[in-house]
Design an enzyme around this catalytic site. Structure first.
Site, PDB file in Angstrom:
ATOM      1  N   ASN A   1     -55.661  41.838   1.478  1.00  0.00           N
ATOM      2  CA  ASN A   1     -55.329  43.169   1.274  1.00  0.00           C
ATOM      3  C   ASN A   1     -56.039  44.201   1.806  1.00  0.00           C
ATOM      4  O   ASN A   1     -55.205  45.194   2.084  1.00  0.00           O
ATOM      5  CB  ASN A   1     -55.104  43.283  -0.258  1.00  0.00           C
ATOM      6  N   HIS A   2     -57.171  44.173   2.112  1.00  0.00           N
ATOM      7  CA  HIS A   2     -57.974  45.357   2.659  1.00  0.00           C
ATOM      8  C   HIS A   2     -57.621  45.428   4.261  1.00  0.00           C
ATOM      9  O   HIS A   2     -58.275  46.217   4.908  1.00  0.00           O
ATOM     10  CB  HIS A   2     -59.547  45.327   2.331  1.00  0.00           C
TER      11      HIS A   2
ATOM     12  N   TYR B   1     -63.620  46.764   4.988  1.00  0.00           N
ATOM     13  CA  TYR B   1     -63.325  47.440   3.778  1.00  0.00           C
ATOM     14  C   TYR B   1     -63.140  48.947   4.454  1.00  0.00           C
ATOM     15  O   TYR B   1     -63.541  49.957   3.698  1.00  0.00           O
ATOM     16  CB  TYR B   1     -64.516  47.288   2.794  1.00  0.00           C
TER      17      TYR B   1
ATOM     18  N   ASP C   1     -60.399  39.937   3.611  1.00  0.00           N
ATOM     19  CA  ASP C   1     -61.239  41.225   3.401  1.00  0.00           C
ATOM     20  C   ASP C   1     -62.438  41.397   4.347  1.00  0.00           C
ATOM     21  O   ASP C   1     -63.629  40.928   3.866  1.00  0.00           O
ATOM     22  CB  ASP C   1     -61.363  41.270   1.822  1.00  0.00           C
TER      23      ASP C   1
ATOM     24  N   ASP D   1     -64.534  38.560   1.435  1.00  0.00           N
ATOM     25  CA  ASP D   1     -64.594  39.804   0.832  1.00  0.00           C
ATOM     26  C   ASP D   1     -66.238  40.363   1.047  1.00  0.00           C
ATOM     27  O   ASP D   1     -66.626  40.660   0.181  1.00  0.00           O
ATOM     28  CB  ASP D   1     -64.345  39.553  -0.677  1.00  0.00           C
TER      29      ASP D   1
ATOM     30  N   HIS E   1     -55.934  34.530   0.802  1.00  0.00           N
ATOM     31  CA  HIS E   1     -56.925  35.557   0.239  1.00  0.00           C
ATOM     32  C   HIS E   1     -56.546  35.505  -1.330  1.00  0.00           C
ATOM     33  O   HIS E   1     -57.842  35.494  -2.036  1.00  0.00           O
ATOM     34  CB  HIS E   1     -56.534  36.728   0.909  1.00  0.00           C
TER      35      HIS E   1
ATOM     36  N   HIS F   1     -60.064  40.542 -13.556  1.00  0.00           N
ATOM     37  CA  HIS F   1     -59.366  41.303 -12.394  1.00  0.00           C
ATOM     38  C   HIS F   1     -58.545  40.374 -11.596  1.00  0.00           C
ATOM     39  O   HIS F   1     -58.974  39.599 -11.136  1.00  0.00           O
ATOM     40  CB  HIS F   1     -60.681  42.139 -11.664  1.00  0.00           C
ATOM     41  N   HIS F   2     -57.413  41.132 -11.112  1.00  0.00           N
ATOM     42  CA  HIS F   2     -56.286  40.284 -10.264  1.00  0.00           C
ATOM     43  C   HIS F   2     -55.777  38.996 -11.102  1.00  0.00           C
ATOM     44  O   HIS F   2     -55.333  38.086 -10.365  1.00  0.00           O
ATOM     45  CB  HIS F   2     -57.249  39.903  -8.877  1.00  0.00           C
TER      46      HIS F   2
ATOM     47  N   HIS G   1     -60.536  37.623  -2.709  1.00  0.00           N
ATOM     48  CA  HIS G   1     -59.979  38.714  -3.798  1.00  0.00           C
ATOM     49  C   HIS G   1     -60.529  38.743  -4.756  1.00  0.00           C
ATOM     50  O   HIS G   1     -60.987  40.041  -5.134  1.00  0.00           O
ATOM     51  CB  HIS G   1     -58.468  38.067  -3.910  1.00  0.00           C
ATOM     52  N   VAL G   2     -60.812  37.851  -5.667  1.00  0.00           N
ATOM     53  CA  VAL G   2     -61.573  37.940  -7.157  1.00  0.00           C
ATOM     54  C   VAL G   2     -63.260  38.021  -6.474  1.00  0.00           C
ATOM     55  O   VAL G   2     -63.490  37.018  -5.908  1.00  0.00           O
ATOM     56  CB  VAL G   2     -61.344  36.872  -8.130  1.00  0.00           C
ATOM     57  N   HIS G   3     -64.027  39.154  -6.712  1.00  0.00           N
ATOM     58  CA  HIS G   3     -65.213  39.240  -6.255  1.00  0.00           C
ATOM     59  C   HIS G   3     -66.421  38.565  -7.217  1.00  0.00           C
ATOM     60  O   HIS G   3     -67.061  39.013  -7.995  1.00  0.00           O
ATOM     61  CB  HIS G   3     -65.595  40.542  -6.287  1.00  0.00           C
TER      62      HIS G   3
END
Length: 472
Positions: free
Chosen positions: A235-236, A201, A198, A169, A320, A329-330, A357-359
């Site tokens: 996903n990005h 972006y 990711d 990410d 991911h 989140h997620h 995925h999870v930042h």
């Protein structure tokens, strides 16, 4: 009235004991770090930043990056972009201290995305390289040519030490730059980077501005041109926007980032495997069909039995979307894929699963939830010595910022979690032992905010649990 008197030696002793106990408390598993560096959105680097600089010279190659080009590590895919015309499609390369030059030919691709037309994207597979050898390579013509180098891995074998970096990410913010810089200056010296999805972006900008794929390619060139980055789609990378006429998923990603998927019998660049040193690395796609009888499912079903742990004892999975995460989140987005694939992870004793995925950062205990079948009520993960260690490392520094909201109380499967940007290092020592460290961006280059000695699941599954050596 009695006067209170401080006994300095006693006070010092109490303070020292308190300090030691506080450190010991933080070092225990199942901790949530209070060390939150920054919970604000990250800011993009200006487009005139040095990291985005276009190399000088007409049609000079840019966005140079390499990845593994075969199953075993004796081939490299060299990729680059020329902005004005196709130019040369050749790569000249030679081994260090060799007088003989070799040439390999590239394919050249272009694509259109909404109102954007790409440059000329070159992909060249250099084959039949020698193991454990430094090679130089040149792309481009005349004064605009550019020279780089890479080192091939040692021959595949059970006790071959090797160091992998981990980033996910990433994006192209100031924090992204800190992550890459921190990784480059890490004294552990990563030899290959495992990227868990990711990338640029670009989809976060109006109309999925594909110029942001170009700036990101120039940004990572300083590292990715010299050591392989092993790619995972996130996903990005989907870039599916039918309302603007873009109805082909992953179009920019598949044009720009080639991987050796056919070498492992895969029908898609989104799931594949490679061997490197003493590791067998399986890359999966969280955003492709993965249900029963899908191509990804059928490939993985055949892939796990191929793993020879006497040859490559370390079995690593990249994806991911995490199976286990205690951030809000997620939360549980990976649950359906976990139900499909976790029994295989346990059966074949996967050592570690890296996700993004999870930042934020999180490390799990060795747990599984394979007993749960929806109706039996056994929905709490339990400790399982045959299960993988799950590490979420989606903290590269992208413009969406950190995820700081966590589920409370912290679930028992979560060993350590912290919302800070950083990167990971996995140092394989031999067939039984490896060392993982997670590094916050703002700490000293040798400082590990969390670390762990890993015991190989195949060779050491009956031994004691791993030792967490630092969570500070």
């Amino acid at each position: 009235m009695v006067a209170m008197r401080w006994d300095c030696p006693s006070f010092a002793l109490v303070f020292a004991v308190s300090f030691i106990l506080s450190i010991a408390e933080v070092c225990n598993g199942g901790r949530t770090s209070s060390f939150v560096r920054n919970d604000q959105l990250s800011h993009d680097m200006p487009l005139d930043s040095d990291v985005f600089r276009v190399p000088p010279g007409y049609n000079a190659p840019q966005q140079v990056h390499i990845t593994q080009g075969d199953r075993m590590g004796k081939a490299v895919i060299v990729s680059w972009v020329t902005p004005d015309e196709p130019g040369s499609n050749s790569v000249r390369y030679w081994a260090e201290n060799s007088k003989f030059n070799n040439t390999a030919q590239a394919i050249v691709l272009t694509y259109n995305y909404f109102n954007y037309t790409s440059g000329y994207i070159h992909h060249c597979t250099i084959k039949d390289l020698e193991f454990d050898t430094k090679y130089y390579y040149e792309v481009g013509i005349g004064k605009s040519s550019r020279r780089f180098w890479f080192v091939t891995p040692p021959a595949v074998g059970p006790d071959v030490p090797y160091t992998f970096g981990l980033i996910g990410d990433l994006g192209q913010t100031h924090d992204s730059n800190s992550t890459v810089t921190h990784y480059e200056l890490n004294p552990s010296k990563g030899q290959t980077l495992l990227f868990v999805g990711d990338l640029s972006y670009a989809d976060a900008y109006p109309f999925h501005d594909n110029m942001r794929w170009d700036t990101w390619g120039r940004f990572i060139e300083r590292n990715a041109a010299y050591q392989p980055w092993i790619w995972t789609a996130g996903n990005h990378e989907i870039d599916f926007v039918p309302e603007i006429g873009e109805d082909i998923p992953f179009k920019p990603y598949v044009h720009r980032y080639h991987v050796p998927f056919k070498a492992s019998g895969s029908t898609s660049p989104f799931w594949y495997s490679i061997k490197r040193a003493s590791a067998y690395i399986i890359v999966l796609s969280s955003y492709s069909a993965y249900g029963k009888y899908t191509p990804q499912f059928k490939w993985l079903e055949k892939e796990f039995p191929k793993v020879n742990r006497t040859e490559t004892p370390w079995l690593i999975v990249l994806m991911h979307c995490p199976f286990y995460s205690s951030y809000v989140h997620h939360y549980m987005e990976g649950e359906s894929m976990r139900v499909m694939y976790e029994p295989w992870f346990v059966e074949y004793k996967v050592d570690v699963v890296f996700s993004g995925h999870v930042h934020a950062y999180e490390r799990s205990e060795r747990i599984s939830n394979i007993a749960y079948n929806v109706v039996n009520g056994l929905c709490t993960p339990i400790k399982d010595p045959s299960a993988p260690l799950y590490i979420t490392i989606g903290d590269g520094g992208n413009l969406e910022g950190l995820v700081t909201e966590m589920t409370e109380p912290q679930p028992s499967y979560s060993a350590y979690r912290e919302a800070s940007f950083g990167h990971g290092m996995l140092e394989i020592k031999n067939r039984t032992d490896a060392y993982f460290g997670w590094h916050r961006n703002q700490d000293g280059y040798a400082v590990e905010a969390d670390s762990l000695w890993l015991k190989n699941r195949y060779w050491s599954v009956s031994e004691s649990e791993e030792l967490s050596v630092a969570s500070i």
